[in-house]
Design a protein around this motif. Structure first.
Motif, PDB file in Angstrom:
ATOM      1  N   ALA A  97       0.703  -1.459   0.189  1.00  0.00           N
ATOM      2  CA  ALA A  97       0.426   0.290  -0.816  1.00  0.00           C
ATOM      3  C   ALA A  97       1.306   1.562   0.069  1.00  0.00           C
ATOM      4  CB  ALA A  97      -1.019  -0.265   1.277  1.00  0.00           C
ATOM      5  N   LYS A  98       2.220   1.141   0.988  1.00  0.00           N
ATOM      6  CA  LYS A  98       3.069   2.355   0.945  1.00  0.00           C
ATOM      7  C   LYS A  98       4.020   2.708  -0.139  1.00  0.00           C
ATOM      8  CE  LYS A  98       2.155   3.761   5.479  1.00  0.00           C
ATOM      9  NZ  LYS A  98       1.550   5.599   5.365  1.00  0.00           N
ATOM     10  N   ARG A  99       3.464   1.855  -1.665  1.00  0.00           N
ATOM     11  CA  ARG A  99       3.979   2.507  -2.721  1.00  0.00           C
ATOM     12  C   ARG A  99       3.752   3.101  -3.033  1.00  0.00           C
ATOM     13  NH1 ARG A  99       7.922  -1.100  -4.892  1.00  0.00           N
ATOM     14  NH2 ARG A  99       6.359  -0.613  -7.346  1.00  0.00           N
ATOM     15  N   GLY A 100       2.474   4.115  -2.487  1.00  0.00           N
ATOM     16  CA  GLY A 100       2.169   5.215  -3.610  1.00  0.00           C
ATOM     17  C   GLY A 100       0.662   5.267  -3.552  1.00  0.00           C
ATOM     18  N   GLY A 101      -0.101   3.718  -2.935  1.00  0.00           N
ATOM     19  CA  GLY A 101      -1.419   3.865  -3.587  1.00  0.00           C
ATOM     20  C   GLY A 101      -2.134   4.243  -2.227  1.00  0.00           C
ATOM     21  N   SER A 102      -2.046   3.816  -1.105  1.00  0.00           N
ATOM     22  CA  SER A 102      -2.174   4.967   0.294  1.00  0.00           C
ATOM     23  C   SER A 102      -2.293   6.798   0.280  1.00  0.00           C
ATOM     24  CB  SER A 102      -1.816   3.917   1.485  1.00  0.00           C
ATOM     25  OG  SER A 102      -0.382   4.366   1.730  1.00  0.00           O
ATOM     26  N   VAL A 161      -1.835  20.854   0.539  1.00  0.00           N
ATOM     27  CA  VAL A 161      -2.599  19.388   0.808  1.00  0.00           C
ATOM     28  C   VAL A 161      -1.858  18.143   0.516  1.00  0.00           C
ATOM     29  CG1 VAL A 161      -4.443  17.747  -0.099  1.00  0.00           C
ATOM     30  CG2 VAL A 161      -4.842  20.863   1.026  1.00  0.00           C
ATOM     31  N   PRO A 162      -1.255  18.038  -0.853  1.00  0.00           N
ATOM     32  CA  PRO A 162      -0.473  17.151  -0.869  1.00  0.00           C
ATOM     33  C   PRO A 162       0.745  16.853  -0.211  1.00  0.00           C
ATOM     34  CG  PRO A 162      -1.379  18.248  -2.944  1.00  0.00           C
ATOM     35  CD  PRO A 162      -1.154  18.661  -1.929  1.00  0.00           C
ATOM     36  N   LEU A 163       1.073  18.050   0.215  1.00  0.00           N
ATOM     37  CA  LEU A 163       2.793  18.193   1.027  1.00  0.00           C
ATOM     38  C   LEU A 163       2.447  17.092   1.619  1.00  0.00           C
ATOM     39  CD1 LEU A 163       4.416  21.083  -0.685  1.00  0.00           C
ATOM     40  CD2 LEU A 163       5.351  18.964  -1.104  1.00  0.00           C
ATOM     41  N   ILE A 164       1.415  17.870   2.466  1.00  0.00           N
ATOM     42  CA  ILE A 164       1.481  17.306   3.875  1.00  0.00           C
ATOM     43  C   ILE A 164       0.997  15.957   3.974  1.00  0.00           C
ATOM     44  CG2 ILE A 164      -0.146  17.096   6.407  1.00  0.00           C
ATOM     45  CD1 ILE A 164       1.725  19.460   5.684  1.00  0.00           C
ATOM     46  N   GLY A 165      -0.054  14.743   3.204  1.00  0.00           N
ATOM     47  CA  GLY A 165      -0.535  13.829   3.117  1.00  0.00           C
ATOM     48  C   GLY A 165       0.593  13.262   2.853  1.00  0.00           C
ATOM     49  N   TYR A 166       2.090  13.728   2.036  1.00  0.00           N
ATOM     50  CA  TYR A 166       2.952  12.908   1.344  1.00  0.00           C
ATOM     51  C   TYR A 166       4.054  12.661   2.179  1.00  0.00           C
ATOM     52  CZ  TYR A 166       6.938  11.200  -1.912  1.00  0.00           C
ATOM     53  OH  TYR A 166       7.739  10.829  -2.004  1.00  0.00           O
ATOM     54  N   TRP A 167       3.826  14.273   3.256  1.00  0.00           N
ATOM     55  CA  TRP A 167       4.832  13.830   4.973  1.00  0.00           C
ATOM     56  C   TRP A 167       4.443  13.143   5.439  1.00  0.00           C
ATOM     57  CZ3 TRP A 167       3.657  16.576   9.503  1.00  0.00           C
ATOM     58  CH2 TRP A 167       4.609  16.583  10.485  1.00  0.00           C
ATOM     59  N   ILE A 168       3.039  12.555   5.690  1.00  0.00           N
ATOM     60  CA  ILE A 168       2.720  11.875   7.017  1.00  0.00           C
ATOM     61  C   ILE A 168       2.382  10.525   6.082  1.00  0.00           C
ATOM     62  CG2 ILE A 168       0.268  11.147   7.892  1.00  0.00           C
ATOM     63  CD1 ILE A 168       2.045  13.649   9.296  1.00  0.00           C
ATOM     64  N   ASP A 169       2.230  10.299   4.755  1.00  0.00           N
ATOM     65  CA  ASP A 169       1.872   8.943   4.644  1.00  0.00           C
ATOM     66  C   ASP A 169       3.473   8.584   3.635  1.00  0.00           C
ATOM     67  OD1 ASP A 169       0.179   6.709   3.670  1.00  0.00           O
ATOM     68  OD2 ASP A 169       1.791   6.814   2.072  1.00  0.00           O
ATOM     69  N   ARG A 170       4.361   8.640   3.915  1.00  0.00           N
ATOM     70  CA  ARG A 170       5.564   8.659   3.549  1.00  0.00           C
ATOM     71  C   ARG A 170       5.640   7.241   2.849  1.00  0.00           C
ATOM     72  NH1 ARG A 170       9.152  11.460   6.618  1.00  0.00           N
ATOM     73  NH2 ARG A 170       8.477  12.246   8.895  1.00  0.00           N
ATOM     74  N   PRO A 171       5.393   7.257   1.520  1.00  0.00           N
ATOM     75  CA  PRO A 171       5.110   6.363   0.260  1.00  0.00           C
ATOM     76  C   PRO A 171       6.898   6.022   0.118  1.00  0.00           C
ATOM     77  CG  PRO A 171       4.440   8.278  -0.872  1.00  0.00           C
ATOM     78  CD  PRO A 171       4.227   8.626   1.050  1.00  0.00           C
ATOM     79  N   GLU A 172       6.975   4.904  -0.532  1.00  0.00           N
ATOM     80  CA  GLU A 172       8.179   4.362  -1.363  1.00  0.00           C
ATOM     81  C   GLU A 172       8.590   4.776  -2.303  1.00  0.00           C
ATOM     82  OE1 GLU A 172       8.312   0.181  -0.783  1.00  0.00           O
ATOM     83  OE2 GLU A 172       7.492  -0.121   0.510  1.00  0.00           O
ATOM     84  N   SER A 173       9.613   4.885  -2.911  1.00  0.00           N
ATOM     85  CA  SER A 173      10.364   5.887  -3.809  1.00  0.00           C
ATOM     86  C   SER A 173       9.912   4.914  -4.579  1.00  0.00           C
ATOM     87  CB  SER A 173      11.948   6.293  -4.098  1.00  0.00           C
ATOM     88  OG  SER A 173      11.842   6.612  -5.094  1.00  0.00           O
ATOM     89  N   VAL A 174       9.041   5.386  -5.531  1.00  0.00           N
ATOM     90  CA  VAL A 174       8.959   4.126  -6.601  1.00  0.00           C
ATOM     91  C   VAL A 174       9.042   4.930  -8.157  1.00  0.00           C
ATOM     92  CG1 VAL A 174       7.351   2.831  -5.695  1.00  0.00           C
ATOM     93  CG2 VAL A 174       6.365   4.253  -7.333  1.00  0.00           C
ATOM     94  N   GLU A 175       9.131   3.968  -9.512  1.00  0.00           N
ATOM     95  CA  GLU A 175       9.471   4.194 -10.441  1.00  0.00           C
ATOM     96  C   GLU A 175       8.092   4.759 -11.231  1.00  0.00           C
ATOM     97  OE1 GLU A 175      12.067   5.140 -12.384  1.00  0.00           O
ATOM     98  OE2 GLU A 175      13.213   5.201 -10.548  1.00  0.00           O
ATOM     99  N   ILE A 176       7.583   5.774 -12.350  1.00  0.00           N
ATOM    100  CA  ILE A 176       5.977   5.912 -12.961  1.00  0.00           C
ATOM    101  C   ILE A 176       6.790   6.316 -14.083  1.00  0.00           C
ATOM    102  CG2 ILE A 176       4.271   6.907 -12.744  1.00  0.00           C
ATOM    103  CD1 ILE A 176       4.702   7.898  -9.552  1.00  0.00           C
ATOM    104  N   TYR A 365      -6.366   0.389   1.385  1.00  0.00           N
ATOM    105  CA  TYR A 365      -5.192   1.008   1.596  1.00  0.00           C
ATOM    106  C   TYR A 365      -4.772   1.763   2.345  1.00  0.00           C
ATOM    107  CZ  TYR A 365      -4.109  -0.078  -4.002  1.00  0.00           C
ATOM    108  OH  TYR A 365      -4.218  -0.894  -4.894  1.00  0.00           O
ATOM    109  N   ASN A 366      -5.692   2.583   3.063  1.00  0.00           N
ATOM    110  CA  ASN A 366      -5.518   3.402   4.099  1.00  0.00           C
ATOM    111  C   ASN A 366      -5.865   2.921   5.439  1.00  0.00           C
ATOM    112  OD1 ASN A 366      -6.498   5.178   2.167  1.00  0.00           O
ATOM    113  ND2 ASN A 366      -4.706   5.706   2.017  1.00  0.00           N
ATOM    114  N   ASN A 367      -4.663   3.297   6.289  1.00  0.00           N
ATOM    115  CA  ASN A 367      -5.233   3.208   8.439  1.00  0.00           C
ATOM    116  C   ASN A 367      -5.645   4.313   8.754  1.00  0.00           C
ATOM    117  OD1 ASN A 367      -2.579   4.368   9.228  1.00  0.00           O
ATOM    118  ND2 ASN A 367      -1.669   3.391   7.835  1.00  0.00           N
ATOM    119  N   LEU A 368      -6.120   3.970  10.122  1.00  0.00           N
ATOM    120  CA  LEU A 368      -6.811   5.350  10.015  1.00  0.00           C
ATOM    121  C   LEU A 368      -6.179   6.599  10.926  1.00  0.00           C
ATOM    122  CD1 LEU A 368     -10.021   4.077  12.295  1.00  0.00           C
ATOM    123  CD2 LEU A 368     -10.043   5.479  10.098  1.00  0.00           C
TER     124      LEU A 368
END
Length: 401
Positions: A97-102, A161-176, A365-368
């Motif tokens: 889930a942390k590969r970007g989906g969450s 908004v995306p910056l805060i969500g990204y900071w909290i979720d900390r998704p793994e670095s993936v090739e897109i 994908y997400n946790n509370l």
């Protein structure tokens, strides 16, 4: 005749503007134009997970003026696209889930809670909110004046908004491979259809028509919406059955018409005037008017945590906040604008703050913890930015002194 007084709400021009705007929302989903715009944005900007977050924000912003149902917008159009993107980069519920989906899915909910207050037609309950604000504070606005006042604070919030969500979720670095993602998506849609081209033109003309009254052109926003609806019907883009099967249209018509009628009856009965006098006599808020606005707006965000529906919150709590504020001598324009915004972004905190939330969260994908943490931070930050950006902006455009 009490029944006649209540039913007058169904004749509200604002209500009919929202109902007519729903036709554009239905058309965006049926024609695939919303998906086409999304894939073009992905091709241009979506090369990283964070950038995909901004693509979602930009797509929601583009669609919001013509989609009074943020459920149709965030859960009906954007969510399926985000879900397919998550799966294409190898992100699924559970270990990956942390590969970007969450992040991508959670961000889809957060951005729609911001865009929902930026335009009168971005969320159906805005009509109810403005009706109460007008009756209690005297502040009335055209579609263009609403957008002028609240779009700038909203745009600043969307940057964070995306910056805060990204900071909290900390998704793994993936090739897109965003070029392939977009090419595959556009290939499925095929060449742009005539119906999409007509809808694009109607959408742009409707935006222009809604904005013109704010610069002195005598044009009814409701008439613009009704003409747009007529065109999408007569051109065969949507059918009457399409509208009938869209439950949000009829829920809005039945419930909002009744509540608008009730608020009109209460105004005629001088209920709000009586309530203001009663609270002014019995409620002591010995603070400056600006401090009162800060306190009441903060409470409105906290209280919004208890509601799973903007409509329920507006009907039960907004008149109370407005009346208390007016009894305390606040600036009616500033206070009205603030509460029009907090109604929407107050739903950021939880995954049930608006209808799209449970749908997106149910993907697994997400946790509370991450969702509520990011939502709480964004709610507080949005509240701060509303004042830091809003007050100077409203002063600059002459809405407040």
């Amino acid at each position: 005749d009490n029944a006649k007084e209540i039913l007058v709400g169904y004749g509200s021009t604002a209500l009919w503007m929202i109902i007519a705007a729903f036709s554009l929302s239905v058309a965006f989903g049926k024609t695939g134009l919303g998906h086409r715009v999304a894939y073009h944005l992905i091709r241009a900007f979506g090369s990283t997970v964070l950038r995909l977050g901004y693509v979602t924000a930009l797509l929601d912003l583009i669609l919001s003026p013509a989609t009074p149902s943020n459920t149709a917008r965030a859960a009906g159009i954007i969510y399926p696209i985000n879900l397919s993107i998550a799966e294409s980069i190898g992100s699924y519920p559970g270990d990956t889930a942390k590969r970007g989906g969450s992040f991508i899915l959670m961000n889809g909910y957060f951005v729609t809670k911001i865009t929902s207050f930026m335009f009168l037609t971005a969320m159906a309950p805005n009509v109810l909110a403005l009706d109460f604000v007008t009756k209690i504070t005297g502040l009335s606005m055209t579609w263009g004046e609403w957008a002028l006042a609240l779009a700038i604070p909203g745009l600043v919030m969307l940057i964070f908004v995306p910056l805060i969500g990204y900071w909290i979720d900390r998704p793994e670095s993936v090739e897109i491979d965003n070029k392939k993602l977009a090419a595959d998506g556009l290939a499925k849609l095929g060449p742009m259809k005539v119906s999409e081209k007509i809808l694009a033109v109607v959408f742009i003309l409707a935006l222009i028509g809604w904005a013109l009254p704010s610069i002195g052109v005598d044009l009814s926003a409701t008439a613009v919406a009704l003409v747009a609806m007529t065109i999408v019907f007569l051109s065969g883009i949507i059918t009457w059955d399409d509208m009938v099967q869209t439950k949000a249209v009829w829920n809005t018509f039945i419930w909002f018409g009744a509540i608008l009628g009730l608020s009109t009856a209460l105004t005629k009965a001088k209920f709000f005037a009586w309530l203001a006098t009663f609270m002014q006599t019995n409620l002591a808020l010995d603070f400056s008017p600006l401090v009162v606005v800060l306190i009441l707006s903060a409470i409105s965000v906290v209280i919004r945590y208890l509601f799973a529906s903007s409509t329920a919150y507006i009907a039960s709590m907004l008149p109370v906040f407005l009346t208390v504020g007016m009894a305390s001598g606040v600036d009616p324009v500033m206070f009205g604008l603030v509460l029009l915004a907090t109604n929407a972004f107050g739903g950021l905190v939880t995954h049930y703050g608006a209808s799209p939330g449970p749908i997106i969260y149910s993907a697994g994908y997400n946790n509370l913890k991450d969702w509520w943490t990011a939502g709480a931070i964004l709610a507080v930050l949005s509240w701060v930015l509303l004042f830091v950006v809003g007050i100077p902006w409203w002063t600059f455009i002459g809405m407040i002194g």
